[in-house]
Design a protein around this motif. Sequence first.
Motif, PDB file in Angstrom:
ATOM      1  N   ASN A   6       0.840  -1.301  -0.032  1.00 53.23           N
ATOM      2  CA  ASN A   6       0.046  -0.111  -0.125  1.00 53.23           C
ATOM      3  C   ASN A   6       1.018   1.121   0.172  1.00 53.23           C
ATOM      4  OD1 ASN A   6      -2.253  -1.473   0.132  1.00 53.23           O
ATOM      5  ND2 ASN A   6      -2.345  -1.634   2.214  1.00 53.23           N
ATOM      6  N   TYR A   7       0.724   2.154  -1.019  1.00 55.96           N
ATOM      7  CA  TYR A   7       1.353   3.379  -0.992  1.00 55.96           C
ATOM      8  C   TYR A   7       0.327   4.522  -0.622  1.00 55.96           C
ATOM      9  CZ  TYR A   7       4.559   0.902  -4.027  1.00 55.96           C
ATOM     10  OH  TYR A   7       5.487  -0.141  -4.395  1.00 55.96           O
ATOM     11  N   LEU A   8       1.022   5.588  -0.248  1.00 57.87           N
ATOM     12  CA  LEU A   8       0.420   6.749   0.235  1.00 57.87           C
ATOM     13  C   LEU A   8      -0.050   7.492  -0.801  1.00 57.87           C
ATOM     14  CD1 LEU A   8      -0.647   8.618   2.673  1.00 57.87           C
ATOM     15  CD2 LEU A   8       1.446   9.960   2.456  1.00 57.87           C
ATOM     16  N   LYS A   9      -1.493   7.663  -0.968  1.00 58.92           N
ATOM     17  CA  LYS A   9      -1.965   8.394  -1.842  1.00 58.92           C
ATOM     18  C   LYS A   9      -1.968   9.918  -1.987  1.00 58.92           C
ATOM     19  CE  LYS A   9      -5.495   4.852  -3.117  1.00 58.92           C
ATOM     20  NZ  LYS A   9      -7.137   4.694  -3.162  1.00 58.92           N
ATOM     21  N   ILE A  10      -1.763  10.524  -2.981  1.00 60.52           N
ATOM     22  CA  ILE A  10      -1.691  12.083  -2.969  1.00 60.52           C
ATOM     23  C   ILE A  10      -3.027  12.806  -2.209  1.00 60.52           C
ATOM     24  CG2 ILE A  10      -1.602  14.410  -4.385  1.00 60.52           C
ATOM     25  CD1 ILE A  10       0.927  12.669  -4.410  1.00 60.52           C
ATOM     26  N   SER A  11      -4.203  11.968  -2.469  1.00 58.21           N
ATOM     27  CA  SER A  11      -5.317  12.701  -1.836  1.00 58.21           C
ATOM     28  C   SER A  11      -5.363  12.407  -0.260  1.00 58.21           C
ATOM     29  CB  SER A  11      -6.526  11.870  -2.412  1.00 58.21           C
ATOM     30  OG  SER A  11      -6.404  10.525  -2.188  1.00 58.21           O
ATOM     31  N   ASP A  12      -4.304  11.367   0.075  1.00 55.70           N
ATOM     32  CA  ASP A  12      -4.254  11.462   1.668  1.00 55.70           C
ATOM     33  C   ASP A  12      -3.391  12.024   2.315  1.00 55.70           C
ATOM     34  OD1 ASP A  12      -6.277   9.043   1.361  1.00 55.70           O
ATOM     35  OD2 ASP A  12      -5.052   7.726   1.056  1.00 55.70           O
ATOM     36  N   MET A  13      -2.576  12.909   1.521  1.00 55.31           N
ATOM     37  CA  MET A  13      -1.453  13.886   2.096  1.00 55.31           C
ATOM     38  C   MET A  13      -2.047  14.916   2.700  1.00 55.31           C
ATOM     39  SD  MET A  13       1.591  13.347  -0.816  1.00 55.31           S
ATOM     40  CE  MET A  13       2.480  12.269  -0.945  1.00 55.31           C
ATOM     41  N   ALA A  14      -1.397  15.393   3.757  1.00 50.21           N
ATOM     42  CA  ALA A  14      -1.675  16.723   4.155  1.00 50.21           C
ATOM     43  C   ALA A  14      -1.530  17.760   2.951  1.00 50.21           C
ATOM     44  CB  ALA A  14      -0.928  17.281   5.191  1.00 50.21           C
ATOM     45  N   SER A  15      -2.456  18.873   2.998  1.00 48.93           N
ATOM     46  CA  SER A  15      -2.577  19.819   1.979  1.00 48.93           C
ATOM     47  C   SER A  15      -1.062  20.384   1.696  1.00 48.93           C
ATOM     48  CB  SER A  15      -3.523  21.015   2.186  1.00 48.93           C
ATOM     49  OG  SER A  15      -3.622  21.768   1.151  1.00 48.93           O
ATOM     50  N   GLU A  16      -0.314  20.609   2.812  1.00 47.25           N
ATOM     51  CA  GLU A  16       1.048  21.482   2.454  1.00 47.25           C
ATOM     52  C   GLU A  16       1.895  20.420   1.871  1.00 47.25           C
ATOM     53  OE1 GLU A  16       0.787  20.333   6.979  1.00 47.25           O
ATOM     54  OE2 GLU A  16      -0.657  21.268   5.288  1.00 47.25           O
ATOM     55  N   GLU A  17       1.763  19.185   1.796  1.00 49.20           N
ATOM     56  CA  GLU A  17       2.737  18.169   1.308  1.00 49.20           C
ATOM     57  C   GLU A  17       2.454  17.678  -0.139  1.00 49.20           C
ATOM     58  OE1 GLU A  17       5.428  17.062   2.732  1.00 49.20           O
ATOM     59  OE2 GLU A  17       5.192  18.699   4.204  1.00 49.20           O
ATOM     60  N   LYS A  18       0.957  18.228  -0.541  1.00 47.87           N
ATOM     61  CA  LYS A  18       0.809  17.757  -1.707  1.00 47.87           C
ATOM     62  C   LYS A  18       1.641  18.528  -2.933  1.00 47.87           C
ATOM     63  CE  LYS A  18      -3.912  16.699  -0.807  1.00 47.87           C
ATOM     64  NZ  LYS A  18      -5.456  17.159  -1.014  1.00 47.87           N
ATOM     65  N   PRO A  19       2.311  17.944  -3.918  1.00 43.73           N
ATOM     66  CA  PRO A  19       3.295  18.740  -4.729  1.00 43.73           C
ATOM     67  C   PRO A  19       2.817  19.994  -5.311  1.00 43.73           C
ATOM     68  CG  PRO A  19       3.171  16.207  -5.126  1.00 43.73           C
ATOM     69  CD  PRO A  19       1.980  16.611  -4.239  1.00 43.73           C
ATOM     70  N   VAL A  20       1.628  20.235  -5.729  1.00 46.31           N
ATOM     71  CA  VAL A  20       1.165  21.211  -6.373  1.00 46.31           C
ATOM     72  C   VAL A  20       1.263  22.345  -5.430  1.00 46.31           C
ATOM     73  CG1 VAL A  20      -0.603  22.656  -7.438  1.00 46.31           C
ATOM     74  CG2 VAL A  20       0.164  20.414  -8.455  1.00 46.31           C
ATOM     75  N   GLU A  21       0.544  22.000  -4.136  1.00 43.07           N
ATOM     76  CA  GLU A  21       0.208  22.843  -3.182  1.00 43.07           C
ATOM     77  C   GLU A  21       1.376  23.321  -2.529  1.00 43.07           C
ATOM     78  OE1 GLU A  21      -1.762  20.661  -3.918  1.00 43.07           O
ATOM     79  OE2 GLU A  21      -3.627  21.264  -4.066  1.00 43.07           O
TER      80      GLU A  21
END
Length: 231
Positions: A2-17
């Motif tokens: 299981n890999y961490l999905k982008i949608s499950d990341m904290a907002s400030e850790e998502k690449p674009v944000e």
Amino acid sequence: MNYLKISDMASEEKPVEKMIQNGPEVMSDAELLSIILRTGTRDMSVITLSQMILNNHPTYKGLAGLNYRRFEELVNISGVGKVKACQILALTEISKRISTTNAKEKMIFDSSDSVADYFMEQMRYLQKERVYALFMSADLNCFYKVLISEGVIDRSLIEPREIFKEALLRNAKSIILIHNHPSGNPQPSDMDIAITQRIARLGEEMSLKLLDHIIIGDGYYYSMLEKGIIK
């Protein structure tokens, strides 16, 4: 796995944000590549896919490895289809063109170093040998760049007749030869030295001076003028 999905990341850790908030300079190589690729696969996030791509080359890890990849190799990486392969190739080509554009802005071929700077990013990652010639005017301000030949993985063909034919067509007064070594080691072979000395002798008879023969390696170059092989 299981890999961490982008949608499950904290907002400030998502690449674009993260890029918007903090700027691109704080981003990891995988995060930057993930913004280019945009999507992962059903089984892995785009960041995990990016990490896998960056570490897939058997020798060159990280961003450098992307420069050594062809389309056929990229599409064989799990999770990389035709579109993602083209995105990666576009990224590496843009990088090379930016480097070339920067070199063009200060294009004065008055030293071996300036010539090597111009050709380095174009040639250091090539998997076959190429031979270019710069045909210079008398004042060295006007020049023509011509691809003379392209060889197999470890050998190119430098044909003096082709070089001098192109030089006469362009009314050149001097010549600089450039070729690459796909091994990354710019040290000349005995054949490199012999053909260079032959071209220099023939050029003298035709009032065409061979100014230098530069061999491009991976981040390094060898100048036959600087080493005294060409007088």
